[in-house]
Every structure is written in C-alpha cells, then in structure tokens.
Design a protein around this motif. Sequence first.
Motif, PDB file in Angstrom:
ATOM      1  N   UNK A   1      23.555 -50.044 -26.421  1.00 24.27           N
ATOM      2  CA  UNK A   1      22.927 -50.136 -25.104  1.00 24.27           C
ATOM      3  C   UNK A   1      21.552 -50.763 -25.254  1.00 24.27           C
ATOM      4  N   UNK A   2      21.229 -51.688 -24.390  1.00 22.38           N
ATOM      5  CA  UNK A   2      19.889 -52.269 -24.341  1.00 22.38           C
ATOM      6  C   UNK A   2      19.227 -51.639 -23.125  1.00 22.38           C
ATOM      7  N   UNK A   3      18.363 -50.640 -23.367  1.00 21.39           N
ATOM      8  CA  UNK A   3      17.775 -49.891 -22.255  1.00 21.39           C
ATOM      9  C   UNK A   3      16.542 -50.575 -21.671  1.00 21.39           C
ATOM     10  N   UNK A   4      15.831 -51.339 -22.480  1.00 22.17           N
ATOM     11  CA  UNK A   4      14.754 -52.224 -22.032  1.00 22.17           C
ATOM     12  C   UNK A   4      14.511 -53.247 -23.130  1.00 22.17           C
ATOM     13  N   UNK A   5      13.710 -54.227 -22.838  1.00 21.36           N
ATOM     14  CA  UNK A   5      13.456 -55.304 -23.784  1.00 21.36           C
ATOM     15  C   UNK A   5      13.061 -54.746 -25.152  1.00 21.36           C
ATOM     16  N   UNK A   6      13.902 -55.007 -26.154  1.00 26.58           N
ATOM     17  CA  UNK A   6      13.619 -54.572 -27.514  1.00 26.58           C
ATOM     18  C   UNK A   6      13.960 -53.130 -27.825  1.00 26.58           C
ATOM     19  N   UNK A   7      14.465 -52.362 -26.861  1.00 30.13           N
ATOM     20  CA  UNK A   7      14.804 -50.956 -27.073  1.00 30.13           C
ATOM     21  C   UNK A   7      16.316 -50.787 -26.914  1.00 30.13           C
ATOM     22  N   UNK A   8      16.957 -50.374 -28.007  1.00 30.73           N
ATOM     23  CA  UNK A   8      18.411 -50.189 -27.967  1.00 30.73           C
ATOM     24  C   UNK A   8      18.776 -48.765 -28.355  1.00 30.73           C
ATOM     25  N   UNK A   9      19.979 -48.364 -27.979  1.00 28.21           N
ATOM     26  CA  UNK A   9      20.517 -47.039 -28.294  1.00 28.21           C
ATOM     27  C   UNK A   9      21.965 -47.210 -28.752  1.00 28.21           C
TER      28      UNK A   9
ATOM     29  N   UNK B   1      20.445 -42.448 -13.651  1.00 25.99           N
ATOM     30  CA  UNK B   1      21.304 -43.081 -12.655  1.00 25.99           C
ATOM     31  C   UNK B   1      20.533 -44.142 -11.878  1.00 25.99           C
ATOM     32  N   UNK B   2      21.175 -45.277 -11.663  1.00 24.12           N
ATOM     33  CA  UNK B   2      20.544 -46.388 -10.962  1.00 24.12           C
ATOM     34  C   UNK B   2      19.920 -47.415 -11.882  1.00 24.12           C
ATOM     35  N   UNK B   3      19.649 -47.039 -13.113  1.00 22.64           N
ATOM     36  CA  UNK B   3      19.045 -47.974 -14.068  1.00 22.64           C
ATOM     37  C   UNK B   3      20.033 -49.079 -14.414  1.00 22.64           C
ATOM     38  N   UNK B   4      19.534 -50.288 -14.620  1.00 15.02           N
ATOM     39  CA  UNK B   4      20.362 -51.395 -15.081  1.00 15.02           C
ATOM     40  C   UNK B   4      20.060 -51.594 -16.558  1.00 15.02           C
ATOM     41  N   UNK B   5      21.132 -51.587 -17.359  1.00 16.05           N
ATOM     42  CA  UNK B   5      21.007 -51.689 -18.807  1.00 16.05           C
ATOM     43  C   UNK B   5      21.932 -52.797 -19.305  1.00 16.05           C
ATOM     44  N   UNK B   6      21.819 -53.115 -20.565  1.00 11.73           N
ATOM     45  CA  UNK B   6      22.744 -54.033 -21.207  1.00 11.73           C
ATOM     46  C   UNK B   6      23.748 -53.235 -22.017  1.00 11.73           C
TER      47      UNK B   6
END
Length: 133
Positions: A32-40, A62-67
């Motif tokens: 998961x890409x939760x924000x630029x440069x931050x993955x899980x 909920x509502x967040x857009x992720x990669x």
Amino acid sequence: MLNSLKKMFAGPAPASYHRRWPRIIMSEPARLIVRQGVTRNALLDQISAGGARVKVAEKLQPGAVIGLDFKTSVGAHHTLHARVVHVLKEDRGYNWHCGLCFVNADAQELQRIADFVEQERKRREVGFAMPHN
C-alpha cells in the motif's frame, strides 16, 4: 395453507444479493502506498475489477485514497489508486480488513483484472489437470 397465508402477507422473498463484479479470494502479498514515500505491507484477501479487500496491521482511514501495488499472475503487475470504503478490526487478532474501491483506473487495467478473476475462477472449478503416465 399456512405457507400461502404467510406469502400473501409477508410479500415476495427478497432478491438474492449480487455483487457488481465477480471476485475471488486470494492470499497474496501487496504493498500500500499511503502517501508519497510511505508504504505498508498488506495481504490481498479478495480481488475484483471494482476493488479489493486487504489485510493490514495498521488501521486505514475510510475515505482515504491510497495506492495498491500487487501481482495477479506471473508477470502481471498492477498499481492502482483506491478509496478506502470500510475498515473492520479482526475479532481475534491485531489486523484490519479494509475494503477498497478502485478510482480513476484505466479501462484496460480493469479488464486485465476482470480477465484474471474469470480465468482463476474457471481454473479453481476444474482444479489442476493431472499428468498421464
């Protein structure tokens, strides 16, 4: 006779629930890409052309857009944007199950996923062919 009365007053039986897209259960690693440069790290539990369900150690909002970065088969790599639709804590455990809906996805990419789901469903119906000796 009682069944006839029951049907008359209860009305028609509710229609069966149908999902918009066929889905399959999986257990594949994802990122998961939760924000630029931050993955899980995540585990891909289900996939369909419309979205996915993932299992993660940290709660998503909920509502967040992720990669979502994952593989469906040998050489088939996907990176899609998804909106977090729902988040449920495991009954016993420390993980979260998150429902994702793909957003702004390319039609060809969604068709690749739909084709994979259909092929995998068919493969699971018949199983693996045994070699003849």
